[in-house]
Design a protein around this motif. Structure first.
Motif, PDB file in Angstrom:
ATOM      1  N   UNK A  37       0.859  -1.181   0.000  1.00 37.70           N
ATOM      2  CA  UNK A  37       0.000   0.000   0.000  1.00 37.70           C
ATOM      3  C   UNK A  37       0.900   1.238   0.000  1.00 37.70           C
ATOM      4  N   UNK A  38       0.399   2.307  -0.582  1.00 33.91           N
ATOM      5  CA  UNK A  38       1.172   3.540  -0.709  1.00 33.91           C
ATOM      6  C   UNK A  38       0.984   4.433   0.513  1.00 33.91           C
ATOM      7  N   UNK A  39       2.076   5.044   0.922  1.00 35.06           N
ATOM      8  CA  UNK A  39       2.010   6.085   1.936  1.00 35.06           C
ATOM      9  C   UNK A  39       2.001   7.426   1.222  1.00 35.06           C
ATOM     10  N   UNK A  40       1.225   8.340   1.731  1.00 32.02           N
ATOM     11  CA  UNK A  40       1.070   9.647   1.107  1.00 32.02           C
ATOM     12  C   UNK A  40       1.380  10.750   2.099  1.00 32.02           C
ATOM     13  N   UNK A  41       1.720  11.914   1.565  1.00 33.44           N
ATOM     14  CA  UNK A  41       2.017  13.070   2.411  1.00 33.44           C
ATOM     15  C   UNK A  41       0.864  13.328   3.371  1.00 33.44           C
ATOM     16  N   UNK A  42       1.234  13.702   4.598  1.00 34.88           N
ATOM     17  CA  UNK A  42       0.287  14.069   5.658  1.00 34.88           C
ATOM     18  C   UNK A  42      -0.449  12.880   6.263  1.00 34.88           C
ATOM     19  N   UNK A  43      -0.100  11.646   5.877  1.00 38.12           N
ATOM     20  CA  UNK A  43      -0.635  10.500   6.597  1.00 38.12           C
ATOM     21  C   UNK A  43      -0.132  10.535   8.037  1.00 38.12           C
ATOM     22  N   UNK A  44      -0.984  10.116   8.947  1.00 38.53           N
ATOM     23  CA  UNK A  44      -0.666  10.159  10.364  1.00 38.53           C
ATOM     24  C   UNK A  44      -0.078   8.814  10.794  1.00 38.53           C
ATOM     25  N   UNK A  45       1.156   8.865  11.273  1.00 41.76           N
ATOM     26  CA  UNK A  45       1.942   7.663  11.535  1.00 41.76           C
ATOM     27  C   UNK A  45       2.292   7.570  13.013  1.00 41.76           C
ATOM     28  N   UNK A  46       2.207   6.368  13.568  1.00 42.87           N
ATOM     29  CA  UNK A  46       2.693   6.098  14.922  1.00 42.87           C
ATOM     30  C   UNK A  46       3.809   5.073  14.844  1.00 42.87           C
ATOM     31  N   UNK A  47       4.759   5.154  15.761  1.00 41.48           N
ATOM     32  CA  UNK A  47       5.859   4.191  15.808  1.00 41.48           C
ATOM     33  C   UNK A  47       5.947   3.565  17.193  1.00 41.48           C
ATOM     34  N   UNK A  48       6.378   2.310  17.217  1.00 38.76           N
ATOM     35  CA  UNK A  48       6.606   1.585  18.471  1.00 38.76           C
ATOM     36  C   UNK A  48       7.572   0.461  18.166  1.00 38.76           C
ATOM     37  N   UNK A  49       8.211  -0.050  19.209  1.00 41.61           N
ATOM     38  CA  UNK A  49       9.090  -1.197  19.006  1.00 41.61           C
ATOM     39  C   UNK A  49      10.350  -1.126  19.822  1.00 41.61           C
ATOM     40  N   UNK A  50      11.363  -1.816  19.336  1.00 39.76           N
ATOM     41  CA  UNK A  50      12.625  -1.928  20.051  1.00 39.76           C
ATOM     42  C   UNK A  50      13.459  -0.669  19.855  1.00 39.76           C
ATOM     43  N   UNK A  51      14.665  -0.688  20.394  1.00 41.31           N
ATOM     44  CA  UNK A  51      15.520   0.501  20.366  1.00 41.31           C
ATOM     45  C   UNK A  51      15.765   1.010  18.952  1.00 41.31           C
ATOM     46  N   UNK A  52      15.980   0.102  18.000  1.00 40.90           N
ATOM     47  CA  UNK A  52      16.258   0.513  16.625  1.00 40.90           C
ATOM     48  C   UNK A  52      15.105   1.321  16.045  1.00 40.90           C
ATOM     49  N   UNK A  53      13.894   1.078  16.516  1.00 43.28           N
ATOM     50  CA  UNK A  53      12.711   1.773  16.005  1.00 43.28           C
ATOM     51  C   UNK A  53      12.734   3.254  16.324  1.00 43.28           C
TER      52      UNK A  53
END
Length: 355
Positions: A37-53
């Motif tokens: 799926x394509x990501x587009x400008x202004x999409x709202x993103x959350x991140x989680x995970x290990x240290x590298x994340x």
């Protein structure tokens, strides 16, 4: 006149053959990732995970994507203090989420805000949230203060998961410690930061492929219960284990852990239309790269490695662009012998190694 027979491998693209990976430097990144799926400008993103994340959050923040941060850094707080207290590393102050089981537990707690008695640790008269012990490094003065902070945190996570378009989750470990009576898993062993290890209550758990797939399936379901439109992007951290509780050689334990995570991520991606896998792990650990992207300690990833991973990510989504904002040093970069990864609970296990 009979038509020529098309052999099974005859119409495959160049990317399907190892010789190209061996002989063509551009092949190492070109066409490595074909997004579902394509990501587009202004999409709202959350991140989680290990240290590298933590690196992912920085680069998303410095792009025309929108990194949702429901617990932003207080305005007058110094950057080094903010990092130490878990601000700005992810989309909220949940600290490092190493395993799929830990993330599923976080989602369960968010759906019905809960504070577990077994997840309140004590040290020197201070109280620590065992599910994010590094976020308040000095702990809380009272249990009631801890509980209030935890409930507030979970309510903010409800807002986070309801508004995002994309959840980026980086799988780091399969090894964890569990409170046997309740099933609660911790990001670090009791007693490392706070609390007391009780062999009659606490047990080591090394999650299997089946465990991880089941947990990831439940994570996808839980995220969709907050927002039906959400898409999930899985990655696997290329950072080896600091230490293993299996009793095996750490290299063997690392290979097992990363193999489980990589296999589970592919399986879950194949099962769900809204789940994709991004091959950051392959770009750092793959044999064609000759270990070039690791620091001399053969564990942390260089700035060049992080930049390569993120350049492939952005190139795969033409509508997503890096901005002029400085992304800074890679969080996994060694600098003058001081490892920025010390904000990771797992890195603290290095202190237990015999000198």
């Amino acid at each position: 006149m009979s038509l020529p027979v098309q052999l099974p491998y005859g119409d495959l693209p160049d990317r399907s053959f190892w010789r190209n990976a061996r002989n063509d430097d551009t092949f190492l990144t070109f066409d490595l990732f074909q997004p579902k799926f394509n990501l587009e400008a202004n999409m709202r993103v959350a991140t989680a995970g290990s240290c590298f994340a933590q690196n992912v959050a920085r680069y998303v923040r410095a792009s025309n994507l929108v990194l949702v941060d429901v617990e932003p850094t207080p305005k007058l707080m110094r950057p080094e203090t903010a990092k130490r207290f878990g601000y700005g590393l992810f989309s909220a102050r949940y600290g490092n989420v190493y395993t799929a089981r830990q993330f599923l537990q976080l989602l369960d707690d968010t759906a019905a805000p809960t504070v577990h008695d077994a997840a309140i640790w004590e040290k020197s008269g201070r109280y620590f949230d065992a599910l994010r012990p590094n976020v308040e490094p000095h702990g809380f003065g009272t249990k009631s203060e801890l509980i209030a902070h935890r409930i507030s945190h979970l309510h903010k996570l409800q807002d986070l998961f309801k508004q995002i378009d994309v959840m980026v989750f980086t799988l780091g470990l399969t090894e964890c410690w569990v409170d046997v009576p309740t099933g609660i898993v911790f990001p670090t062993a009791p007693g490392v930061i706070a609390g007391t290890y009780d062999p009659a209550r606490h047990a080591f758990l090394n999650l299997s492929v089946r465990d991880t797939i089941e947990d990831l399936d439940c994570i996808v379901e839980q995220l969709q219960s907050f927002s039906e439109k959400v898409r999930v992007l899985l990655t696997v951290s290329p950072v080896p284990l600091t230490a293993t509780a299996t009793g095996l050689h750490v290299l063997r334990a690392t290979t097992y852990s990363k193999s489980v995570l990589r296999a589970a991520a592919e399986e879950v991606s194949n099962r769900h239309e809204n789940v994709d896998y991004f091959p950051s792990y392959e770009m750092i650990t793959g044999t064609p790269y000759h270990g070039h992207f690791y620091d001399p300690n053969m564990r942390t990833v260089t700035k060049e490695g992080v930049e390569t991973v993120m350049s492939v990510f952005f190139a795969s989504h033409p509508d997503v662009q890096e901005t002029e904002e400085e992304t800074g040093e890679a969080l996994s970069q060694d600098s003058n012998g001081v490892d920025d990864e010390a904000i990771c609970e797992e890195a603290l296990l290095e202190a237990f190694a015999r000198k």
